[in-house]
Design an enzyme around this catalytic site. Structure first.
Site, PDB file in Angstrom:
ATOM      1  N   ARG A  87      87.128  77.442  -2.826  1.00  0.00           N
ATOM      2  CA  ARG A  87      88.142  77.983  -3.747  1.00  0.00           C
ATOM      3  C   ARG A  87      89.554  77.799  -3.184  1.00  0.00           C
ATOM      4  O   ARG A  87      90.507  77.555  -3.939  1.00  0.00           O
ATOM      5  CB  ARG A  87      87.856  79.471  -3.984  1.00  0.00           C
ATOM      6  N   HIS A 134      93.119  76.589  -5.002  1.00  0.00           N
ATOM      7  CA  HIS A 134      94.308  77.445  -5.080  1.00  0.00           C
ATOM      8  C   HIS A 134      95.467  76.910  -4.244  1.00  0.00           C
ATOM      9  O   HIS A 134      96.621  77.187  -4.552  1.00  0.00           O
ATOM     10  CB  HIS A 134      93.950  78.880  -4.676  1.00  0.00           C
ATOM     11  N   ASN A 156      95.435  85.328  -6.230  1.00  0.00           N
ATOM     12  CA  ASN A 156      94.937  85.262  -4.849  1.00  0.00           C
ATOM     13  C   ASN A 156      94.649  86.624  -4.230  1.00  0.00           C
ATOM     14  O   ASN A 156      93.818  86.743  -3.337  1.00  0.00           O
ATOM     15  CB  ASN A 156      95.963  84.541  -3.960  1.00  0.00           C
ATOM     16  N   HIS A 195      81.564  77.063  -9.363  1.00  0.00           N
ATOM     17  CA  HIS A 195      81.110  78.423  -9.685  1.00  0.00           C
ATOM     18  C   HIS A 195      79.584  78.548  -9.599  1.00  0.00           C
ATOM     19  O   HIS A 195      79.005  79.442 -10.183  1.00  0.00           O
ATOM     20  CB  HIS A 195      81.637  78.860 -11.060  1.00  0.00           C
TER      21      HIS A 195
HETATM   22  C1  HEM Z   1      88.792  76.070 -14.229  1.00  0.00           C
HETATM   23  C2  HEM Z   1      89.504  77.122 -13.945  1.00  0.00           C
HETATM   24  C3  HEM Z   1      89.035  78.189 -12.997  1.00  0.00           C
HETATM   25  C4  HEM Z   1      89.130  79.526 -13.210  1.00  0.00           C
HETATM   26  C5  HEM Z   1      89.719  80.212 -14.431  1.00  0.00           C
HETATM   27  C6  HEM Z   1      88.551  80.178 -12.056  1.00  0.00           C
HETATM   28  C7  HEM Z   1      88.497  81.551 -11.873  1.00  0.00           C
HETATM   29  C8  HEM Z   1      87.846  82.175 -10.838  1.00  0.00           C
HETATM   30  C9  HEM Z   1      87.757  83.604 -10.675  1.00  0.00           C
HETATM   31  C10 HEM Z   1      88.388  84.641 -11.594  1.00  0.00           C
HETATM   32  C11 HEM Z   1      87.001  83.839  -9.578  1.00  0.00           C
HETATM   33  C12 HEM Z   1      86.563  85.191  -9.036  1.00  0.00           C
HETATM   34  C13 HEM Z   1      87.500  85.713  -7.979  1.00  0.00           C
HETATM   35  C14 HEM Z   1      87.150  87.135  -7.606  1.00  0.00           C
HETATM   36  O1  HEM Z   1      87.377  88.014  -8.434  1.00  0.00           O
HETATM   37  O2  HEM Z   1      86.626  87.384  -6.507  1.00  0.00           O
HETATM   38  C15 HEM Z   1      86.616  82.564  -9.039  1.00  0.00           C
HETATM   39  C16 HEM Z   1      85.834  82.394  -7.926  1.00  0.00           C
HETATM   40  C17 HEM Z   1      85.549  81.167  -7.373  1.00  0.00           C
HETATM   41  N1  HEM Z   1      86.051  79.949  -7.791  1.00  0.00           N
HETATM   42 FE1  HEM Z   1      87.041  79.589  -9.494  1.00  0.00          FE
HETATM   43  N2  HEM Z   1      88.128  79.231 -11.186  1.00  0.00           N
HETATM   44  C18 HEM Z   1      88.398  78.005 -11.705  1.00  0.00           C
HETATM   45  C19 HEM Z   1      88.181  76.782 -11.101  1.00  0.00           C
HETATM   46  C20 HEM Z   1      87.668  76.632  -9.830  1.00  0.00           C
HETATM   47  C21 HEM Z   1      87.673  75.405  -9.090  1.00  0.00           C
HETATM   48  C22 HEM Z   1      88.310  74.104  -9.568  1.00  0.00           C
HETATM   49  C23 HEM Z   1      87.049  75.663  -7.919  1.00  0.00           C
HETATM   50  C24 HEM Z   1      86.799  74.725  -6.770  1.00  0.00           C
HETATM   51  C25 HEM Z   1      86.483  73.454  -6.914  1.00  0.00           C
HETATM   52  C26 HEM Z   1      86.639  77.038  -7.932  1.00  0.00           C
HETATM   53  C27 HEM Z   1      85.899  77.661  -6.956  1.00  0.00           C
HETATM   54  C28 HEM Z   1      85.577  79.003  -6.949  1.00  0.00           C
HETATM   55  C29 HEM Z   1      84.673  79.597  -5.981  1.00  0.00           C
HETATM   56  C30 HEM Z   1      83.874  78.875  -4.920  1.00  0.00           C
HETATM   57  C31 HEM Z   1      84.670  80.972  -6.235  1.00  0.00           C
HETATM   58  C32 HEM Z   1      83.930  82.062  -5.445  1.00  0.00           C
HETATM   59  C33 HEM Z   1      84.900  82.591  -4.391  1.00  0.00           C
HETATM   60  C34 HEM Z   1      84.343  83.632  -3.457  1.00  0.00           C
HETATM   61  O3  HEM Z   1      83.141  83.880  -3.471  1.00  0.00           O
HETATM   62  O4  HEM Z   1      85.137  84.190  -2.691  1.00  0.00           O
HETATM   63  N3  HEM Z   1      87.062  77.606  -9.097  1.00  0.00           N
HETATM   64  N4  HEM Z   1      87.159  81.555  -9.829  1.00  0.00           N
END
Ligand code: HEM
Ligand SMILES: *[C@@H]1O[C@H](CO)[C@@H](O)[C@H](O)[C@H]1NC(C)=O
Ligand SMILES: *[C@@H]1O[C@H](CO)[C@@H](O)[C@H](O)[C@H]1NC(C)=O
Length: 335
Positions: A70, A74, A103, A204
């Protein structure tokens, strides 16, 4: 008449020469592309050191691997891949990116980058950028979480930025409540395609989300979420989660929570994904077809994810004489 023609052609030749000169000028101006094996001669063990720290960290806490992937997203979508996300507040820059809502508080794993930077600085002081460390870390986390299936080389040579402002993540990182057209345009702003959006959303398939990111629009409002899955989530989440208080987490992928695999797309198809932005991938025939291919064709997603990660890791990079190599990833160098 003849003089006019001669005059015109002289003018034309002059114009052509000027254009040629300008073109050569542009070509001659230094451009430093990212390179594979960039540190081979500058710090031969850099990539191995990063990989070693990442492996150990993920073994102790698998959540750090998800966080690392992630982080690349970001970092790169805001000021380019320049580690601006790692900068701490200072009196001159009191509200850097890391304090911004996308973040804070959800982005975890800042200590991982401290540990990696310490290890790399011990071997080669002042050589390896924090921006490259973020890119290598995302690559290595992909490798470990996929048991080696998502293996790819990561070009390097990024330099670290000196500017970070909390207002920017809000501009460039679409919220989880976004519809498909907003998601597509936020990726297009960074030179990424509709397919890159679909393929990178597959991240995700690991990690977690805080309840506040999906309860209001997916559980408290009418949505297409699977009824059984919604019930399971209601059991985990308070009815009105807030950002700081009482905001527990849920796994993104309940089937294979720590595997970087194509299960995400199967979840999209069965309406067992957390976000509006995940479900949105089914709202156009073009993206729905991509979701099906990623879900159904073995190896299809992995191949595309590797390429899309490298592409994302090249957004608006600073190279050559731009930026700097930070000594400490949390602070810019002042000399
Ligand atoms: C397309 C638009 C995207 C949106 C709207 C989005 C939104 C989010 C949100 C809201 C979370 C949860 C954060 C939390 O509350 O702890 C999340 C987690 C995550 N996102 Fe996305 N995301 C997007 C794209 C991506 C991309 C492009 C990647 C990487 C290639 C990514 C990788 C991750 C990962 C691995 C998590 C888990 C993080 C953790 O466990 O700490 N996301 N994302
Ligand atoms: C950050 O952005 C905000 C809003 O655009 C602006 O008011 C503030 O001055 C900026 N801070 C820095 C250090 O540039
Ligand atoms: C997508 O959401 C935006 C608000 O963020 C709205 O202006 C736009 O009309 C929506 N587009 C569609 C196709 O629903």
């Amino acid at each position: 008449m003849a003089t006019t023609v001669a005059g015109t052609s002289k003018m034309a030749i002059l114009a052509a020469l000027t254009l040629l000169l300008l073109a050569t000028e542009c070509r001659a101006s230094p451009y430093y592309p990212l390179e594979l094996g960039y540190y081979n001669d500058k710090c031969p063990h850099a990539e191995a050191i990063v990989k070693g720290v990442v492996e150990k960290a993920i073994y102790q806490n698998p959540g750090l691997g998800a966080a690392a992937i992630r982080f690349l997203f970001h970092d790169c979508f805001v000021e380019g891949c320049d580690a601006s996300i790692l900068l701490d507040p200072t009196p001159f820059s009191p509200t850097p990116e890391k304090l911004s809502a996308p973040n804070n508080p959800s982005l975890r794993g800042f200590e991982l980058f401290d540990a990696i930077k310490d290890a790399v600085e011990a071997a080669c002081p002042g050589v390896v950028s924090c921006a490259d460390i973020i890119a290598f870390t995302a690559r290595d986390a992909s490798y470990f979480h996929s048991k080696g299936k998502v293996y790819f080389d990561m070009p390097a040579g990024r330099r670290d930025g000196t500017f970070s402002n909390a207002s920017e993540p809000l501009k460039f990182l679409a919220p989880s409540t976004s519809n498909l057209s907003d998601l597509i345009s936020s990726f297009a702003d960074k030179g990424l395609s509709v397919e890159d959006l679909v393929v990178l959303s597959g991240a995700h398939t690991i990690g977690q989300s805080h309840c506040s990111a999906f309860v209001p629009d997916r559980l408290q409002s009418p949505s297409d979420i699977n009824g059984g899955f919604a019930g399971f989530l209601r059991g985990r989440c308070p009815a009105n989660p807030t950002d700081n208080d009482d905001d527990p987490t849920a796994m993104q992928d309940v089937v294979t929570p720590n595997e970087l695999d194509n299960q995400y797309y199967k979840n999209v198809l069965s309406h067992t994904v957390l976000f509006t932005s995940d479900a949105a991938l089914l709202t156009s025939p073009e993206t729905a077809k991509m979701v099906e291919d990623n879900a159904n064709i073995p190896g299809w997603w992995e191949d595309r994810f590797k390429k899309a990660m490298v592409k994302m890791a090249s957004i608006e990079v600073k190279t050559g004489y731009q930026g700097q190599i930070r000594k400490n990833c949390r602070a810019i160098n002042y000399y």
